[in-house]
Motif scaffolding. Sequence first.
Motif, PDB file in Angstrom:
ATOM      1  N   GLY A  59       0.813  -1.212   0.000  1.00  0.00           N
ATOM      2  CA  GLY A  59       0.000   0.000   0.000  1.00  0.00           C
ATOM      3  C   GLY A  59       0.842   1.255   0.000  1.00  0.00           C
ATOM      4  N   TYR A  60       1.943   1.245   0.748  1.00  0.00           N
ATOM      5  CA  TYR A  60       2.837   2.404   0.815  1.00  0.00           C
ATOM      6  C   TYR A  60       3.537   2.647  -0.516  1.00  0.00           C
ATOM      7  N   VAL A  61       4.101   1.589  -1.095  1.00  0.00           N
ATOM      8  CA  VAL A  61       4.858   1.717  -2.340  1.00  0.00           C
ATOM      9  C   VAL A  61       3.954   2.158  -3.490  1.00  0.00           C
ATOM     10  N   LEU A  62       2.764   1.571  -3.585  1.00  0.00           N
ATOM     11  CA  LEU A  62       1.850   1.919  -4.670  1.00  0.00           C
ATOM     12  C   LEU A  62       1.359   3.357  -4.550  1.00  0.00           C
ATOM     13  N   ASN A 275      17.708   3.430 -15.654  1.00  0.00           N
ATOM     14  CA  ASN A 275      17.262   3.391 -14.266  1.00  0.00           C
ATOM     15  C   ASN A 275      16.276   2.252 -14.036  1.00  0.00           C
ATOM     16  N   LEU A 276      15.337   2.102 -14.957  1.00  0.00           N
ATOM     17  CA  LEU A 276      14.294   1.082 -14.816  1.00  0.00           C
ATOM     18  C   LEU A 276      14.871  -0.329 -14.873  1.00  0.00           C
ATOM     19  N   VAL A 277      15.687  -0.609 -15.889  1.00  0.00           N
ATOM     20  CA  VAL A 277      16.191  -1.970 -16.095  1.00  0.00           C
ATOM     21  C   VAL A 277      17.275  -2.322 -15.078  1.00  0.00           C
ATOM     22  N   THR A 278      18.182  -1.390 -14.820  1.00  0.00           N
ATOM     23  CA  THR A 278      19.273  -1.677 -13.885  1.00  0.00           C
ATOM     24  C   THR A 278      18.766  -1.981 -12.489  1.00  0.00           C
ATOM     25  N   ARG A 279      17.737  -1.260 -12.054  1.00  0.00           N
ATOM     26  CA  ARG A 279      17.214  -1.450 -10.702  1.00  0.00           C
ATOM     27  C   ARG A 279      16.457  -2.760 -10.531  1.00  0.00           C
ATOM     28  N   ASN A 402       9.506   6.924 -12.045  1.00  0.00           N
ATOM     29  CA  ASN A 402      10.204   5.802 -12.666  1.00  0.00           C
ATOM     30  C   ASN A 402      11.093   5.079 -11.659  1.00  0.00           C
ATOM     31  N   GLN A 403      11.777   5.841 -10.817  1.00  0.00           N
ATOM     32  CA  GLN A 403      12.660   5.248  -9.816  1.00  0.00           C
ATOM     33  C   GLN A 403      11.861   4.426  -8.812  1.00  0.00           C
ATOM     34  N   GLN A 404      10.718   4.958  -8.354  1.00  0.00           N
ATOM     35  CA  GLN A 404       9.913   4.247  -7.374  1.00  0.00           C
ATOM     36  C   GLN A 404       9.319   2.970  -7.969  1.00  0.00           C
ATOM     37  N   LEU A 405       8.811   3.071  -9.210  1.00  0.00           N
ATOM     38  CA  LEU A 405       8.275   1.881  -9.878  1.00  0.00           C
ATOM     39  C   LEU A 405       9.373   0.853 -10.108  1.00  0.00           C
TER      40      LEU A 405
END
Length: 467
Positions: A59-62, A275-279, A402-405
């Motif tokens: 719930g927090y992350v979303l 950022n998306l793929v590396t994370r 993007n970073q959070q997702l």
Amino acid sequence: MKKTITVPNQEATKKMLPVILATAIFMQMLDSTILNTSLSAVAADLNESPLNMQNAIIGYVLTLAVFMPISGFLADKFGTKKIFIFSLIIFGLGSLCCSLSTNLTQLVLSRMIQGVGGSLMTPVGKLALIRTFAKKDLLNAMNFAIIPALIGPVLGPLVGGYMVDYLSWHWIFLINVPMSILGIALSLKYMPDYRSTVIDFDLRGFLIFAAASLALSIGLELFGSEVYVTPALFVLLLGFMLMYFYYRHARSDDNPIFPLNLFKVRTFRVGILGNLVTRLGISSVPLLLPMMVQIAYNESAVVSGWMVAPMALTAMLGKSRVIKILRRFGYRSTLMINTFIIGVLICCMGLPLVSQSIYYYIPIIAILGFFNSIQFTAMNTISIADLRLYHTSSGNSLVSVNQQLAIGFGVAFGLIVLKIFQGDVKVMTEDIHDAFRKTFWVIGILTICSSFIFRRLHEKDGLNMNT
């Protein structure tokens, strides 16, 4: 396009603004992980199954991901100072409500209130930083402010474990209250109040993008259980369809929340994708390693927290070196080589057998912290390096979303891979450890492959950030 409504002493602002942003980032990142080692204690106190407690994390992350896109508009319309202070108040109130929760429903709702505050804190603070510092000084300021993003996920499980053992689980939320008050006091004196003359808000685009982010996140969470495979595929498909609808909407709308011409800026496009793929690989390590220490090695939560603690120290060392490294090798070479090294280190975590000592992992984690700090700073700064002034709000907001997702996707991806290798074997310690080993190999190889994304950068990209 923008004007400063309130300008505190310029020199004092430049000294204190990175500190204010660092406080906000620390609270947000600490709260993203502090509940992990405390789930069992919270569940027992609330008479719930530990498995059901995952909703408090999800719930927090979303909520962070869903509400981040609105941060740029609110800051432009009402001013960075007012929105940043408002976000601290909401986050502090949400933390207090979490500590007072008597059942899971109250805790989940309180975590979502926290998420609303957190979704505004970091993007608005970064926006103020970007507008205050010249490009040649921005890397130094961002470099300092982003340190808590590396320390928070490391200290979260450790602090949570100790607080549960020696105090009570309520303190993992109460710790945010004095920090929020400190942030408010500093912001009242030092936070600049930037706002924009553009006040149009793309409500339709926001709703479509938020729904797409929500669907993709929920789909990945459901994918971790074989019981929900079919619904997960449906929700993921819905998420991709909504992303396509947003693309169609952004093409026709005069003022979309995230303009498509942002992606015409090559450095922004590469930074977002990298950022998306590396994370996907990097973000799953802080979750998988403590789980492996507890499940395969039968160690306590506090021990598992201490296992990742060296990452914080070496992360700060990396921060002290990153500017010199970027100036010498440039963003392209640094990101390609650094990503490759991180992937190799993750693969090395899958080498030891369960009969070997857990202390094998400590030097790997320590070295990983050093290169992670370089990675995050370089990716975040290259993403905004060539943005025009009128794109800073929407571009900065999209980088944060993007970073959070990416963090959420990375955690979900790591658990999905672990589930695949674990199969139906849940009793034999050696077999469970083998599943963790194979998972580290998969995410490590994926991280190595992601280094090729940064080949799209040019040798001179980002030089204006260092001069």
